[in-house]
Design an enzyme around this catalytic site. Structure first.
Site, PDB file in Angstrom:
ATOM      1  N   ARG A 174      -4.727   2.502 -16.212  1.00  0.00           N
ATOM      2  CA  ARG A 174      -4.800   1.829 -17.457  1.00  0.00           C
ATOM      3  C   ARG A 174      -4.770   0.487 -17.327  1.00  0.00           C
ATOM      4  O   ARG A 174      -5.800  -0.230 -17.571  1.00  0.00           O
ATOM      5  CB  ARG A 174      -4.094   2.468 -18.399  1.00  0.00           C
ATOM      6  CG  ARG A 174      -4.316   3.601 -19.130  1.00  0.00           C
ATOM      7  CD  ARG A 174      -3.520   4.202 -20.178  1.00  0.00           C
ATOM      8  NE  ARG A 174      -3.604   5.797 -20.415  1.00  0.00           N
ATOM      9  CZ  ARG A 174      -2.495   6.468 -20.755  1.00  0.00           C
ATOM     10  NH1 ARG A 174      -1.415   5.819 -21.058  1.00  0.00           N
ATOM     11  NH2 ARG A 174      -2.562   7.762 -20.779  1.00  0.00           N
ATOM     12  N   ARG A 209      -1.531   4.901  -3.597  1.00  0.00           N
ATOM     13  CA  ARG A 209      -1.280   5.409  -1.995  1.00  0.00           C
ATOM     14  C   ARG A 209       0.089   5.445  -1.916  1.00  0.00           C
ATOM     15  O   ARG A 209       0.303   6.570  -1.269  1.00  0.00           O
ATOM     16  CB  ARG A 209      -1.785   4.246  -0.822  1.00  0.00           C
ATOM     17  CG  ARG A 209      -3.207   3.830  -0.556  1.00  0.00           C
ATOM     18  CD  ARG A 209      -3.817   5.190  -0.080  1.00  0.00           C
ATOM     19  NE  ARG A 209      -2.962   5.630   0.981  1.00  0.00           N
ATOM     20  CZ  ARG A 209      -2.969   7.083   1.558  1.00  0.00           C
ATOM     21  NH1 ARG A 209      -3.755   7.671   0.794  1.00  0.00           N
ATOM     22  NH2 ARG A 209      -2.271   7.492   2.530  1.00  0.00           N
ATOM     23  N   ALA A 210       0.946   4.894  -2.744  1.00  0.00           N
ATOM     24  CA  ALA A 210       2.716   5.396  -2.477  1.00  0.00           C
ATOM     25  C   ALA A 210       2.639   6.777  -3.123  1.00  0.00           C
ATOM     26  O   ALA A 210       3.350   7.566  -2.585  1.00  0.00           O
ATOM     27  CB  ALA A 210       3.183   4.266  -3.547  1.00  0.00           C
ATOM     28  N   ASN A 237       0.933   9.151  -0.531  1.00  0.00           N
ATOM     29  CA  ASN A 237       2.038   9.644   0.392  1.00  0.00           C
ATOM     30  C   ASN A 237       2.909  10.606  -0.036  1.00  0.00           C
ATOM     31  O   ASN A 237       3.512  11.509   0.605  1.00  0.00           O
ATOM     32  CB  ASN A 237       2.320   8.075   1.035  1.00  0.00           C
ATOM     33  CG  ASN A 237       3.046   8.310   2.273  1.00  0.00           C
ATOM     34  OD1 ASN A 237       4.114   8.852   2.263  1.00  0.00           O
ATOM     35  ND2 ASN A 237       2.423   8.005   3.339  1.00  0.00           N
ATOM     36  N   PHE A 278       8.663   4.091  -3.181  1.00  0.00           N
ATOM     37  CA  PHE A 278       7.568   4.118  -4.197  1.00  0.00           C
ATOM     38  C   PHE A 278       7.775   2.675  -5.237  1.00  0.00           C
ATOM     39  O   PHE A 278       6.756   1.667  -5.232  1.00  0.00           O
ATOM     40  CB  PHE A 278       7.651   5.187  -5.424  1.00  0.00           C
ATOM     41  CG  PHE A 278       6.420   5.177  -6.347  1.00  0.00           C
ATOM     42  CD1 PHE A 278       5.518   5.981  -6.072  1.00  0.00           C
ATOM     43  CD2 PHE A 278       6.399   4.586  -7.663  1.00  0.00           C
ATOM     44  CE1 PHE A 278       4.335   6.061  -6.887  1.00  0.00           C
ATOM     45  CE2 PHE A 278       5.321   4.539  -8.387  1.00  0.00           C
ATOM     46  CZ  PHE A 278       4.292   5.325  -7.984  1.00  0.00           C
ATOM     47  N   GLN A 279       8.764   2.264  -5.331  1.00  0.00           N
ATOM     48  CA  GLN A 279       9.003   0.839  -5.865  1.00  0.00           C
ATOM     49  C   GLN A 279       8.841  -0.256  -4.880  1.00  0.00           C
ATOM     50  O   GLN A 279       8.248  -1.381  -5.514  1.00  0.00           O
ATOM     51  CB  GLN A 279      10.629   0.744  -6.280  1.00  0.00           C
ATOM     52  CG  GLN A 279      11.066   1.532  -7.388  1.00  0.00           C
ATOM     53  CD  GLN A 279      12.528   1.270  -7.885  1.00  0.00           C
ATOM     54  OE1 GLN A 279      13.457   1.206  -7.035  1.00  0.00           O
ATOM     55  NE2 GLN A 279      12.645   0.939  -9.088  1.00  0.00           N
ATOM     56  N   GLY A 280       9.117  -0.156  -3.717  1.00  0.00           N
ATOM     57  CA  GLY A 280       8.911  -1.188  -2.555  1.00  0.00           C
ATOM     58  C   GLY A 280       7.495  -1.300  -2.552  1.00  0.00           C
ATOM     59  O   GLY A 280       6.746  -2.158  -2.459  1.00  0.00           O
ATOM     60  N   ARG A 286       7.417  -1.377   1.479  1.00  0.00           N
ATOM     61  CA  ARG A 286       7.344   0.292   1.601  1.00  0.00           C
ATOM     62  C   ARG A 286       8.176   0.687   3.043  1.00  0.00           C
ATOM     63  O   ARG A 286       8.530   1.816   3.036  1.00  0.00           O
ATOM     64  CB  ARG A 286       5.818   1.082   1.672  1.00  0.00           C
ATOM     65  CG  ARG A 286       5.339   0.866   2.845  1.00  0.00           C
ATOM     66  CD  ARG A 286       3.924   1.202   2.701  1.00  0.00           C
ATOM     67  NE  ARG A 286       3.343   1.397   4.265  1.00  0.00           N
ATOM     68  CZ  ARG A 286       2.962   0.412   5.102  1.00  0.00           C
ATOM     69  NH1 ARG A 286       3.099  -0.697   4.557  1.00  0.00           N
ATOM     70  NH2 ARG A 286       2.380   0.882   6.277  1.00  0.00           N
TER      71      ARG A 286
END
Lengths: 150, 150, 150
Positions: free
Chosen positions: B31, B51-52, B55, B94-96, B104
């Protein structure tokens, strides 16, 4: 042991057959729209089928995991029925997404709701088992006794 | 039976909730960066979130499989603790990754190390069970006796 | 319990190790062909390795699910042997696809056939367990008696 899981086993086999069906649809779509592997981009008609299958595949292990967790720790019957509903929702989702991006939404929300029901009862089942095993408290039995007294 | 797996069940439910959280983040990112399905490409900010999640989803079945294998054949306690560490590592990953491709790496290496620990103890557990079931040799007991004699 | 599943556990650990090997190959291919994450497109050599790993990852949960279903409801021995054949097929598929899109086909068909064998015997096993648990009919035993009388 087997009698507590044979319903889950049946839904599991059905789920694997459904995934096989989705995979075959991608192979047919690759031929129809001339998108040879390893490419994953092409006309929107192909990309929708490809993404529909990818999304179902991505959720398949989550579905199997939570259905078995709910079935083992809470109730095989409830879990198997939810499993059938989920597989039905995923079938409608695949058909809807193949037709249009909009068409995927209603069955996607339905499938998601079924997953949340499985997550909720899995959590409850694990929590009750936890109380029984580690705290030696059978909350369901206590609840029953309290209701009997009332 | 349930007392040998309730910890694994609890980590499993947590893991499914984490995957649900990641999926919601992709919906929000679609969104925010105006990337409607079935497209999976867009600004790097969107692609990193996508991608996070992809993965984490890809590794989820491997994680669940090896955590249960380690828990059933080696030790539920060790396996559940590793499971919690893995889920924490994946949250940081995920945050990184959402912030930068570089971000990541550290949590990815951490999660991978936890998986290797689970693989190592699964292998050991399966090997010991194999010796016990098919060779009728209890290596752990023999080791204990040898240490007693020494 | 453990003696009915230790073979499945061993094939499971092998399968996880194979997935780890495939993941490492993608990391090496990213370096070799200079395709930093989150990008998943690049020279065909890279895309083939990437798609090979993605396809194996997508099928991994289906494989694990159906191998265990077949092993628990039908036969651990048959299921473990099929599991080893499947992992071998997937290794050949990965090597073949890395070399050329054409090279993936023969081992892909082989792996698919092994999966269909597992699906067939899972269905049979679940069906026989269903008859035994819910209809109180042991079809295998009846078949044996009928053959004795003949």
């Amino acid at each position: 042991m087997l009698e507590d899981t044979v319903g889950l086993g049946a839904v599991t086999v059905l789920g694997v057959l459904e995934q096989a069906y989705f995979s075959l649809q991608v192979i047919y779509a690759r031929r129809k729209y001339s998108v040879p592997p390893p490419s994953t981009t092409g006309p929107p008609e192909f990309e929708r089928v490809f993404r529909a299958q990818a999304n179902c595949s991505e959720y398949f292990p989550i579905f199997i995991t939570i259905m078995w967790t709910c079935g083992v720790f809470f109730s095989q019957g409830l879990s198997s029925v939810c499993g059938l509903l989920y597989l039905y929702g995923r079938f409608r989702y695949f058909q809807g997404y193949s037709a249009s991006a909009q068409g995927r939404l209603a069955p996607l929300y339905f499938s998601a709701k079924v997953l949340w029901v499985l997550i909720a009862f899995s959590s409850l089942g694990v929590f009750l088992s936890f109380c029984r095993v580690y705290l030696n408290v059978d909350l369901l039995q206590r609840l029953g006794s309290a209701l009997d007294l009332a």
